[in-house]
Scaffold this motif. Structure first.
Motif, PDB file in Angstrom:
ATOM      1  N   LEU A  71      54.942  38.040  44.422  1.00  0.00           N
ATOM      2  CA  LEU A  71      53.791  38.255  45.515  1.00  0.00           C
ATOM      3  C   LEU A  71      53.117  37.486  45.973  1.00  0.00           C
ATOM      4  CD1 LEU A  71      52.418  41.643  43.309  1.00  0.00           C
ATOM      5  CD2 LEU A  71      54.133  41.309  45.078  1.00  0.00           C
ATOM      6  N   ARG A  72      53.130  37.095  47.620  1.00  0.00           N
ATOM      7  CA  ARG A  72      51.473  35.837  48.293  1.00  0.00           C
ATOM      8  C   ARG A  72      50.802  36.473  49.006  1.00  0.00           C
ATOM      9  NH1 ARG A  72      54.969  32.195  51.983  1.00  0.00           N
ATOM     10  NH2 ARG A  72      54.614  34.535  53.425  1.00  0.00           N
ATOM     11  N   PHE A  73      49.265  35.807  48.065  1.00  0.00           N
ATOM     12  CA  PHE A  73      48.202  36.276  48.949  1.00  0.00           C
ATOM     13  C   PHE A  73      47.392  34.821  49.015  1.00  0.00           C
ATOM     14  CE2 PHE A  73      48.791  39.471  45.109  1.00  0.00           C
ATOM     15  CZ  PHE A  73      48.595  40.763  45.588  1.00  0.00           C
ATOM     16  N   ALA A  74      46.988  34.930  51.060  1.00  0.00           N
ATOM     17  CA  ALA A  74      46.231  34.313  51.284  1.00  0.00           C
ATOM     18  C   ALA A  74      44.942  34.104  50.498  1.00  0.00           C
ATOM     19  CB  ALA A  74      46.481  34.490  52.935  1.00  0.00           C
ATOM     20  N   SER A  75      43.954  33.104  50.463  1.00  0.00           N
ATOM     21  CA  SER A  75      43.173  33.697  49.659  1.00  0.00           C
ATOM     22  C   SER A  75      42.077  31.688  50.399  1.00  0.00           C
ATOM     23  CB  SER A  75      42.183  33.595  48.350  1.00  0.00           C
ATOM     24  OG  SER A  75      43.416  32.244  48.068  1.00  0.00           O
ATOM     25  N   TYR A  76      40.907  32.116  50.292  1.00  0.00           N
ATOM     26  CA  TYR A  76      39.953  30.727  50.141  1.00  0.00           C
ATOM     27  C   TYR A  76      39.138  30.543  49.263  1.00  0.00           C
ATOM     28  CZ  TYR A  76      36.526  33.587  52.019  1.00  0.00           C
ATOM     29  OH  TYR A  76      35.291  34.016  52.153  1.00  0.00           O
ATOM     30  N   PHE A  77      38.739  29.282  49.073  1.00  0.00           N
ATOM     31  CA  PHE A  77      36.958  29.031  48.239  1.00  0.00           C
ATOM     32  C   PHE A  77      36.286  27.938  49.149  1.00  0.00           C
ATOM     33  CE2 PHE A  77      39.988  25.868  46.721  1.00  0.00           C
ATOM     34  CZ  PHE A  77      39.503  24.837  46.557  1.00  0.00           C
ATOM     35  N   LYS A  78      35.062  28.330  48.686  1.00  0.00           N
ATOM     36  CA  LYS A  78      34.358  27.597  49.558  1.00  0.00           C
ATOM     37  C   LYS A  78      33.600  26.010  48.715  1.00  0.00           C
ATOM     38  CE  LYS A  78      31.716  30.417  52.264  1.00  0.00           C
ATOM     39  NZ  LYS A  78      30.348  31.191  52.961  1.00  0.00           N
ATOM     40  N   GLU A  79      33.503  24.972  48.872  1.00  0.00           N
ATOM     41  CA  GLU A  79      33.646  23.553  48.152  1.00  0.00           C
ATOM     42  C   GLU A  79      32.741  23.153  48.786  1.00  0.00           C
ATOM     43  OE1 GLU A  79      35.859  19.623  47.075  1.00  0.00           O
ATOM     44  OE2 GLU A  79      36.251  21.053  48.548  1.00  0.00           O
ATOM     45  N   PRO A  80      31.159  23.225  47.856  1.00  0.00           N
ATOM     46  CA  PRO A  80      30.136  22.277  48.646  1.00  0.00           C
ATOM     47  C   PRO A  80      30.456  20.614  48.993  1.00  0.00           C
ATOM     48  CG  PRO A  80      29.660  22.585  46.156  1.00  0.00           C
ATOM     49  CD  PRO A  80      31.065  23.299  46.216  1.00  0.00           C
ATOM     50  N   ARG A 136      37.959  25.969  52.037  1.00  0.00           N
ATOM     51  CA  ARG A 136      39.222  25.088  51.599  1.00  0.00           C
ATOM     52  C   ARG A 136      39.465  26.786  51.218  1.00  0.00           C
ATOM     53  NH1 ARG A 136      39.361  20.396  47.214  1.00  0.00           N
ATOM     54  NH2 ARG A 136      41.371  20.916  47.630  1.00  0.00           N
ATOM     55  N   HIS A 137      41.825  26.517  52.311  1.00  0.00           N
ATOM     56  CA  HIS A 137      42.421  27.613  52.437  1.00  0.00           C
ATOM     57  C   HIS A 137      44.110  27.217  51.087  1.00  0.00           C
ATOM     58  CE1 HIS A 137      40.606  29.382  56.148  1.00  0.00           C
ATOM     59  NE2 HIS A 137      41.143  28.753  55.849  1.00  0.00           N
ATOM     60  N   CYS A 138      43.675  28.474  50.577  1.00  0.00           N
ATOM     61  CA  CYS A 138      44.924  28.231  49.141  1.00  0.00           C
ATOM     62  C   CYS A 138      45.576  29.831  49.577  1.00  0.00           C
ATOM     63  CB  CYS A 138      44.293  28.824  47.393  1.00  0.00           C
ATOM     64  SG  CYS A 138      43.259  26.496  47.605  1.00  0.00           S
ATOM     65  N   ILE A 194      39.714  32.271  38.578  1.00  0.00           N
ATOM     66  CA  ILE A 194      40.113  31.584  38.054  1.00  0.00           C
ATOM     67  C   ILE A 194      39.186  30.312  37.399  1.00  0.00           C
ATOM     68  CG2 ILE A 194      41.946  30.324  37.633  1.00  0.00           C
ATOM     69  CD1 ILE A 194      43.414  32.222  40.342  1.00  0.00           C
ATOM     70  N   TYR A 195      39.426  30.149  36.564  1.00  0.00           N
ATOM     71  CA  TYR A 195      38.890  28.535  35.412  1.00  0.00           C
ATOM     72  C   TYR A 195      38.026  28.655  36.268  1.00  0.00           C
ATOM     73  CZ  TYR A 195      43.360  28.438  33.650  1.00  0.00           C
ATOM     74  OH  TYR A 195      44.588  28.825  32.374  1.00  0.00           O
ATOM     75  N   SER A 196      36.428  29.823  36.293  1.00  0.00           N
ATOM     76  CA  SER A 196      35.482  29.472  36.759  1.00  0.00           C
ATOM     77  C   SER A 196      35.028  28.842  38.238  1.00  0.00           C
ATOM     78  CB  SER A 196      34.761  28.187  36.197  1.00  0.00           C
ATOM     79  OG  SER A 196      34.411  28.753  34.980  1.00  0.00           O
ATOM     80  N   ARG A 197      36.090  29.491  38.990  1.00  0.00           N
ATOM     81  CA  ARG A 197      36.033  28.764  40.716  1.00  0.00           C
ATOM     82  C   ARG A 197      36.847  30.408  41.108  1.00  0.00           C
ATOM     83  NH1 ARG A 197      36.729  24.421  43.414  1.00  0.00           N
ATOM     84  NH2 ARG A 197      37.209  23.311  41.891  1.00  0.00           N
ATOM     85  N   ALA A 198      36.142  30.921  42.354  1.00  0.00           N
ATOM     86  CA  ALA A 198      35.971  32.222  43.018  1.00  0.00           C
ATOM     87  C   ALA A 198      37.034  31.495  44.043  1.00  0.00           C
ATOM     88  CB  ALA A 198      34.519  32.131  43.329  1.00  0.00           C
ATOM     89  N   PHE A 199      38.235  32.394  43.986  1.00  0.00           N
ATOM     90  CA  PHE A 199      39.208  32.663  44.857  1.00  0.00           C
ATOM     91  C   PHE A 199      39.023  34.076  45.577  1.00  0.00           C
ATOM     92  CE2 PHE A 199      41.105  29.176  42.262  1.00  0.00           C
ATOM     93  CZ  PHE A 199      41.144  28.300  43.397  1.00  0.00           C
ATOM     94  N   LYS A 200      38.390  34.008  46.659  1.00  0.00           N
ATOM     95  CA  LYS A 200      38.534  35.309  48.026  1.00  0.00           C
ATOM     96  C   LYS A 200      39.446  35.721  48.552  1.00  0.00           C
ATOM     97  CE  LYS A 200      36.295  38.077  50.260  1.00  0.00           C
ATOM     98  NZ  LYS A 200      35.164  39.044  49.049  1.00  0.00           N
ATOM     99  N   ILE A 201      40.050  36.743  48.494  1.00  0.00           N
ATOM    100  CA  ILE A 201      42.143  37.145  49.034  1.00  0.00           C
ATOM    101  C   ILE A 201      41.651  38.211  50.415  1.00  0.00           C
ATOM    102  CG2 ILE A 201      43.622  38.885  48.334  1.00  0.00           C
ATOM    103  CD1 ILE A 201      43.318  38.390  45.507  1.00  0.00           C
TER     104      ILE A 201
END
Length: 580
Positions: free
Chosen positions: A106-115, A127-129, A184-191
């Motif tokens: 299963l593949r999900f597109a996500s991102y997180f904001k890096e200050p 940053r897109h993951c 995941i390990y205190s980092r929020a990934f927005k799907i």
């Protein structure tokens, strides 16, 4: 002998030691079994020994067994196929997860904001993951696509393993379907999206339709990149192009042949149109031109087509070969910046359209065969041919000079028609007959102003010379003084331009004196008697014509008595549909 040895072993095994061992309780473990465990296919009773199939051994020991020609020998390819067909042929009724979901991800597109700290242009970066969930063992992996020259170590962000949640359990495929944000390990990934296989898996396996989520936000850095990429394809401004060309020339560069390919492909190819222009000046005429458009460099040449004995100078070039702009501009001072040029192109030249040449509207009405073939292949347009008729010739005469206001207008006009002026001719019989005869009418002013509604005037027409004079009657508290409104003189009709005559004045008529409209609403008894006596001069005063018009109102006039007012007569005529 062999048989005695076996009997002795049997008696030894059934001795006192054996009976003693049977009485002991031995745990059921390897090496402690009191009785041999029976095996399938083997005899366990006394005197039962396994039997061998000696016929098979005899056939195998025969040297000719390898050279048995009764059946075809198996080839190497068939032996390999038998080996592969016998491999992994077992399919369990309930396959395990590692077999059922083998290579399903299963593949999900996500991102997180890096200050981003200490940067005046941005305070965060998106940053897109991509989150991978392996169904075969429940492991997860997070990877970030590599961007060239990003300056950030990218690639595998989190290695593949079972990712724990905050409560100690592990993430499953159900958690990823129900959660917008995965921590995941205190980092929020927005799907925000997933691939088609993931959507189909949740829909077919669980009946879940994944919702549409908001797209990722654009940070300042990404927006700047998009603007730079979009600016690559857009044409640069003229200032940038001219500055770049100037810098290249200043360091010894050469000018670029921008239209070289166009010149090589379209050299000596010319579009020819026929055009004309109607000169709107006082003595202007229709001028015919030949319009040439050079496809090699998009220039235009216009030649005049002068008729024989036209009286014009024999210089046929009306527009020297040059670029013709739709927006012509002339700088008042050299060195000033000019607007961006918008030249005429072949798509702008159509038969039936106008071409603006510095204010002159040239009408295209025909073209040659080569031009028609060019437009048919270049634009898929068929150029027509319009039949143009020459305009009718109008003889222009000189107009007389306007009257200056001094003296009589007819007397001043004789100075323009004759070299030796003579006084205008007068009808002396009319002057002597009507020297003291005048017609007087009461009039009201036709004006939209309310204060002019009650104003009344006396219009006097002198029959001797058809002169007209207007006086205003006195009205108390009207705010207007009585007296002369228009001096005695001949007046002209504003609509026809002719002089007013006595026959133009009658009840209900509207006349203009000094650009002021008056409606005649009354007449004195002497004027009415005079008009009846001279009915040939005043057609509206003929009694026979009046009685003929009132014939349709006989029934209405029967009950009105011996006299009737003018307003009442108008009302009855309007009701009966009679035009007075």
């Amino acid at each position: 002998t062999g048989g005695g040895a076996l009997l002795g072993l049997k008696g030894f095994a059934a001795g006192p030691a054996s009976a003693k061992r049977d009485e002991q309780k031995v745990p059921f473990l390897p090496g402690y079994s009191s009785e041999p465990t029976p095996r399938d296919g083997y005899a366990t009773g006394p005197g039962s020994l396994p039997k061998l199939d000696l016929a098979t051994l005899e056939s195998l020991c025969d040297p000719n067994h390898r050279y048995d020609m009764t059946q075809r020998s198996v080839t190497h390819e068939e032996r390999q196929a038998m080996k592969e067909s016998a491999r992994n042929t077992y399919v369990p009724a309930i396959p395990p997860a590692w077999l059922k979901h083998d290579r399903q991800v299963l593949r999900f597109a996500s991102y997180f904001k890096e200050p981003v700290h200490e940067n005046p242009k941005e305070n965060f970066r998106t940053r897109h993951c991509t989150i991978y969930f392996y169904l075969e063992d429940g492991t997860m992996m997070v990877a970030e696509p590599k961007v060239e020259n990003s300056g950030i170590p990218q690639g595998t962000f989190i290695k593949r393993h079972r990712v724990p949640k905050a409560d100690g359990s592990f993430y499953t495929y159900r958690d990823l379907a129900n959660m917008d944000t995965v921590i995941i390990y205190s980092r929020a990934f927005k799907i925000y999206d997933c691939d088609d296989f993931t959507k189909e898996f949740y829909k077919s396996a669980f009946g879940i339709t994944l919702p549409e989520r908001d797209p990722p936000p654009l940070d300042s850095f990404r927006m700047q990149q998009i603007r730079e990429v979009e600016a690559i394809g857009k044409p640069k401004t003229r200032d940038i192009i001219e500055g770049k060309e100037f810098n290249e020339l200043s360091v010894g560069g050469n000018r670029k042949n921008v239209k070289l390919q166009q010149y090589l492909e379209n050299d000596r190819k010319i579009l020819r149109f026929q055009a004309f222009w109607d000169d709107p000046t006082k003595y202007g005429a229709r001028m015919y031109y030949t319009f040439h458009y050079y496809l090699a460099d998009d220039t235009v040449e216009i030649l005049e087509r002068l008729a024989r004995n036209s009286g014009r100078d024999p210089y046929p070039v009306f527009w020297r070969r040059a670029e013709l702009r739709k927006n012509p501009h002339i700088n008042p001072t050299p060195g000033m910046l000019e607007p961006e040029a918008d030249p005429y192109k072949p798509a702008d030249l159509m038969v039936g359209d106008y071409v603006n040449v510095y204010g002159r509207q040239l009408f295209l009405y025909d073209c040659d065969d080569f031009t028609r073939d060019f437009y048919r292949g270049y634009m898929g347009v068929e150029q027509d041919k319009l039949e143009i008729k020459d305009p009718e010739l109008i003889h222009v005469t000189l107009a007389y000079a306007p009257h200056t206001g001094i003296g009589d207008e007819q007397d001043s006009l004789n100075n323009c028609t004759r070299l030796q002026p003579k006084p205008p001719k007068r009808d002396y019989n009319k002057l002597l007959r009507d020297a003291e005869t005048a017609m007087r009418f009461e009039a009201r002013l036709l004006s939209p102003n309310e204060e002019d509604a009650d104003r009344r005037f006396v219009v006097v027409v002198h029959l001797a010379d058809d002169s007209v004079a207007v006086w205003e009657k006195k009205q108390r508290n009207s705010g207007f003084t009585e007296g002369k409104f228009a001096a005695k003189s001949r007046k002209k009709d504003a609509e026809t331009g002719e002089w007013l005559k006595a026959s133009d004045f009658y009840l209900g008529a509207v006349i203009q004196v000094n650009s002021t409209p008056f409606e005649l609403i009354g007449v004195d008894a002497g004027t009415a008697k005079l008009m009846e006596q001279r009915s040939d001069q005043f057609p509206v005063a003929k009694v026979e014509d009046t009685l003929a018009r009132l014939a349709g109102m006989k029934a209405s006039l029967g009950g009105c008595g011996p006299t009737i007012t003018g307003e009442e007569l108008k009302r009855l005529a309007a009701a009966a549909g009679v035009a007075l």
